[in-house]
Design a protein around this motif. Structure first.
Motif, PDB file in Angstrom:
ATOM      1  N   GLU A  73    -109.897 -60.622  -4.342  1.00  0.00           N
ATOM      2  CA  GLU A  73    -110.997 -60.043  -5.126  1.00  0.00           C
ATOM      3  C   GLU A  73    -110.746 -58.556  -5.405  1.00  0.00           C
ATOM      4  N   ILE A  74    -110.321 -57.824  -4.407  1.00  0.00           N
ATOM      5  CA  ILE A  74    -110.100 -56.379  -4.604  1.00  0.00           C
ATOM      6  C   ILE A  74    -108.899 -56.153  -5.541  1.00  0.00           C
ATOM      7  N   GLU A  75    -107.904 -57.063  -5.486  1.00  0.00           N
ATOM      8  CA  GLU A  75    -106.787 -56.995  -6.447  1.00  0.00           C
ATOM      9  C   GLU A  75    -107.312 -57.098  -7.879  1.00  0.00           C
ATOM     10  N   LYS A  76    -108.203 -58.047  -8.072  1.00  0.00           N
ATOM     11  CA  LYS A  76    -108.768 -58.283  -9.409  1.00  0.00           C
ATOM     12  C   LYS A  76    -109.551 -57.056  -9.890  1.00  0.00           C
ATOM     13  N   VAL A  77    -110.349 -56.494  -9.001  1.00  0.00           N
ATOM     14  CA  VAL A  77    -111.169 -55.338  -9.370  1.00  0.00           C
ATOM     15  C   VAL A  77    -110.283 -54.137  -9.705  1.00  0.00           C
ATOM     16  N   LEU A  78    -109.208 -53.937  -8.923  1.00  0.00           N
ATOM     17  CA  LEU A  78    -108.349 -52.760  -9.116  1.00  0.00           C
ATOM     18  C   LEU A  78    -107.252 -53.007 -10.155  1.00  0.00           C
ATOM     19  N   GLY A  79    -107.016 -54.279 -10.502  1.00  0.00           N
ATOM     20  CA  GLY A  79    -105.991 -54.609 -11.494  1.00  0.00           C
ATOM     21  C   GLY A  79    -104.574 -54.380 -10.998  1.00  0.00           C
ATOM     22  N   GLU A  80    -104.355 -54.531  -9.700  1.00  0.00           N
ATOM     23  CA  GLU A  80    -103.006 -54.362  -9.116  1.00  0.00           C
ATOM     24  C   GLU A  80    -102.767 -55.474  -8.104  1.00  0.00           C
ATOM     25  N   GLN A  81    -101.484 -55.816  -7.896  1.00  0.00           N
ATOM     26  CA  GLN A  81    -101.170 -56.822  -6.890  1.00  0.00           C
ATOM     27  C   GLN A  81    -100.609 -56.162  -5.628  1.00  0.00           C
ATOM     28  N   PHE A  82    -101.175 -56.471  -4.496  1.00  0.00           N
ATOM     29  CA  PHE A  82    -100.596 -55.981  -3.236  1.00  0.00           C
ATOM     30  C   PHE A  82    -100.662 -57.001  -2.111  1.00  0.00           C
ATOM     31  N   LEU A  83    -101.255 -58.196  -2.395  1.00  0.00           N
ATOM     32  CA  LEU A  83    -101.299 -59.272  -1.390  1.00  0.00           C
ATOM     33  C   LEU A  83    -100.103 -60.183  -1.603  1.00  0.00           C
ATOM     34  N   HIS A  84     -99.265 -60.315  -0.588  1.00  0.00           N
ATOM     35  CA  HIS A  84     -98.104 -61.198  -0.679  1.00  0.00           C
ATOM     36  C   HIS A  84     -98.279 -62.308   0.348  1.00  0.00           C
ATOM     37  N   SER A  85     -98.799 -63.448  -0.102  1.00  0.00           N
ATOM     38  CA  SER A  85     -98.970 -64.590   0.798  1.00  0.00           C
ATOM     39  C   SER A  85     -97.625 -65.256   0.969  1.00  0.00           C
ATOM     40  N   MET A  86     -97.223 -65.474   2.183  1.00  0.00           N
ATOM     41  CA  MET A  86     -95.946 -66.162   2.440  1.00  0.00           C
ATOM     42  C   MET A  86     -95.934 -66.645   3.887  1.00  0.00           C
ATOM     43  N   PRO A  87     -95.194 -67.729   4.181  1.00  0.00           N
ATOM     44  CA  PRO A  87     -95.138 -68.167   5.571  1.00  0.00           C
ATOM     45  C   PRO A  87     -94.351 -67.191   6.439  1.00  0.00           C
ATOM     46  N   ILE A  88     -94.559 -67.299   7.741  1.00  0.00           N
ATOM     47  CA  ILE A  88     -93.729 -66.567   8.698  1.00  0.00           C
ATOM     48  C   ILE A  88     -92.833 -67.594   9.381  1.00  0.00           C
ATOM     49  N   TYR A  89     -91.541 -67.456   9.159  1.00  0.00           N
ATOM     50  CA  TYR A  89     -90.572 -68.411   9.726  1.00  0.00           C
ATOM     51  C   TYR A  89     -90.138 -67.923  11.098  1.00  0.00           C
ATOM     52  N   ARG A  90     -90.280 -68.823  12.109  1.00  0.00           N
ATOM     53  CA  ARG A  90     -89.899 -68.460  13.471  1.00  0.00           C
ATOM     54  C   ARG A  90     -88.788 -69.382  13.942  1.00  0.00           C
ATOM     55  N   PRO A  91     -87.546 -68.890  13.959  1.00  0.00           N
ATOM     56  CA  PRO A  91     -86.468 -69.721  14.497  1.00  0.00           C
ATOM     57  C   PRO A  91     -86.748 -69.990  15.979  1.00  0.00           C
ATOM     58  N   PHE A  92     -86.543 -71.243  16.408  1.00  0.00           N
ATOM     59  CA  PHE A  92     -86.719 -71.551  17.839  1.00  0.00           C
ATOM     60  C   PHE A  92     -85.628 -70.857  18.642  1.00  0.00           C
ATOM     61  N   ARG A  93     -85.971 -70.437  19.860  1.00  0.00           N
ATOM     62  CA  ARG A  93     -84.973 -69.799  20.721  1.00  0.00           C
ATOM     63  C   ARG A  93     -84.195 -70.829  21.526  1.00  0.00           C
ATOM     64  N   SER A  94     -84.748 -72.044  21.679  1.00  0.00           N
ATOM     65  CA  SER A  94     -84.120 -73.073  22.522  1.00  0.00           C
ATOM     66  C   SER A  94     -84.706 -74.435  22.156  1.00  0.00           C
ATOM     67  N   ILE A  95     -84.085 -75.477  22.683  1.00  0.00           N
ATOM     68  CA  ILE A  95     -84.616 -76.833  22.478  1.00  0.00           C
ATOM     69  C   ILE A  95     -85.987 -76.956  23.143  1.00  0.00           C
ATOM     70  N   LYS A  96     -86.120 -76.305  24.300  1.00  0.00           N
ATOM     71  CA  LYS A  96     -87.400 -76.345  25.025  1.00  0.00           C
ATOM     72  C   LYS A  96     -88.533 -75.783  24.133  1.00  0.00           C
ATOM     73  N   GLU A  97     -88.229 -74.641  23.516  1.00  0.00           N
ATOM     74  CA  GLU A  97     -89.238 -74.015  22.653  1.00  0.00           C
ATOM     75  C   GLU A  97     -89.532 -74.911  21.444  1.00  0.00           C
ATOM     76  N   GLN A  98     -88.480 -75.521  20.920  1.00  0.00           N
ATOM     77  CA  GLN A  98     -88.662 -76.431  19.786  1.00  0.00           C
ATOM     78  C   GLN A  98     -89.653 -77.547  20.162  1.00  0.00           C
ATOM     79  N   ASN A  99     -89.440 -78.158  21.318  1.00  0.00           N
ATOM     80  CA  ASN A  99     -90.318 -79.253  21.762  1.00  0.00           C
ATOM     81  C   ASN A  99     -91.750 -78.766  21.944  1.00  0.00           C
TER      82      ASN A  99
END
Ligand SMILES: Cc1cc2nc3c(=O)[nH]c(=O)nc-3n(C[C@H](O)[C@H](O)[C@H](O)COP(=O)(O)OP(=O)(O)OC[C@H]3O[C@@H](n4cnc5c(N)ncnc54)[C@H](O)[C@@H]3O)c2cc1C
Length: 345
Positions: A73-99
């Motif tokens: 909403e504030i982007e629309k009001v100000l007419g500028e883009q500053f929100l970058h929606s994107m996932p956060i990728y977390r590589p697993f450190r081990s098989i245990k963490e993966q499980n």
């Protein structure tokens, strides 16, 4: 007469001022541009699941849907883009963490925030991920300096802003209003970040400041478009340029960059990235963190014309929109603030 004077225009003051405006109330913002601001240094990340063990952020189910709507909403009001929606990728450190993490992703409270069906090939060229990884959803980052500068211009055009160091001794407090150098308002709310310790109206605020540093790096031909996180976060800023954020230190609380932090960030980034990079810039700042990691929000116990919106710690981007709304509803509709918030003394 204004509805509120707001002192400070970091993310706290910006979001609070906009919350007043979107509710048809008029704020007047006073901000010292010569003081350092944590919001100018921050990575700007919003992330519902944090820490090594993917802990759900306090109030995540309220904060995250709210912040997307708010910043769009504030982007629309100000007419500028500053929100970058994107996932956060977390590589697993081990098989245990993966499980462990894959099991966690099936729990109903984590399900809206985790993607286990990751297209690994988009990361494998650039990131060390021998065990694969998981993506946190509803995440991303906000270009804070751009948001703050654009909002400042917007306020200036409406004559609702001026730049100066607030002089506490010039504030006159009456039963129904405050007056500062001829500016009259119903209330004044301080959003001074770490400089709140200089504010004579509030004593013994439960701060526990934490210094942090970031580096921006140049890395040729890296193509990932998500934030990479494993101990540090690597944010894609623009083509070939990434921000590595951030260190934590509770000693030597100054705004100076250090060799130690640069070495730590460089080493962690090298462990995570497959490609060579060079450091472009480095920044340092201080987070207005508190002892119990909860913000400080509310009105002065004896002078209800004076309030504070502070203590956003390392999560200003995600906490500010929802909590500013709650504070506004507290002021105008008497709705209680969330239980764990620190009330000012
Ligand atoms: C290295 C680092 C990385 C970070 N990364 C993230 C992140 O990825 N995501 C996230 O959400 N948060 C992050 N943070 C935390 C984030 O920066 C803070 O939560 C947030 O910026 C706090 O905002 P604020 O408005 O309270 O304070 P500030 O940004 O410090 O703003 C305070 C403002 O008040 C003004 N002011 C103070 N005193 C006066 C006075 N007397 N008169 C006039 N003006 C005054 C100052 O000039 C300043 O503009 C990070 C912080 C650091 C240091």
């Amino acid at each position: 007469m204004y509805d509120c004077i707001i002192v400070g225009q970091g993310i706290a003051g910006t979001v609070l001022a906009y919350t007043f405006l979107r509710n048809q109330k008029i704020p007047f913002v006073i901000n010292a541009e010569e003081f350092p601001s944590a919001s100018q240094v921050a990575g700007g990340i919003f992330n519902p699941l944090t820490g090594k063990n993917l802990v759900k952020t306090w109030l995540a189910d309220d904060l995250f849907p709210f912040l997307h709507t708010f910043y769009r909403e504030i982007e629309k009001v100000l007419g500028e883009q500053f929100l970058h929606s994107m996932p956060i990728y977390r590589p697993f450190r081990s098989i245990k963490e993966q499980n462990e993490w894959i099991a966690k992703s099936t729990l109903p409270e984590f399900e809206p925030y985790l993607n286990t069906a990751v297209a690994e090939e988009q990361y494998s060229l650039d990131v060390r991920n021998p065990y694969g990884g998981i993506e946190t959803l509803q995440a991303g980052w906000i270009e804070l300096p751009k948001l703050l500068a654009t909002f400042r211009c917007f306020l200036e055009k409406k004559s609702l802003y001026f730049s100066e160091i607030f002089d506490y001794s010039a504030l006159q407090i009456f039963s129904e209003k405050v007056v500062y150098k001829g500016i009259e308002a119903e209330k004044i709310i301080f959003c001074e970040g770490t400089r709140a310790t200089m504010n004579p109206f509030f004593e013994n605020l439960p701060f526990n400041f934490a210094k942090g540093e970031t580096i921006d790096i140049f890395m040729k031909e890296a193509s990932f478009e998500s934030i990479i996180n494993q101990g540090i976060s690597i944010i894609p800023l623009r083509k070939n340029t990434f921000r590595v954020a951030s260190t934590y230190s509770w000693h030597k609380l100054d705004w100076e960059i250090s060799q130690k932090a640069r070495a730590e960030l460089t080493e962690k980034a090298s462990n995570l990235l497959k490609k060579d990079f060079s450091v472009l810039t480095q920044k340092a700042g201080i987070r207005p963190a508190t002892k119990n990691r909860r913000p400080i929000i509310g009105l002065h116990p004896r002078m209800p014309q004076i309030g504070i919106f502070n203590g956003l710690g390392s999560k200003g981007v995600s906490l500010a929109p929802y909590l500013a709304d709650r504070f506004f509803k507290h002021l105008y509709e008497n709705v209680p603030l969330p239980d764990e918030i620190n009330a000012p003394t």
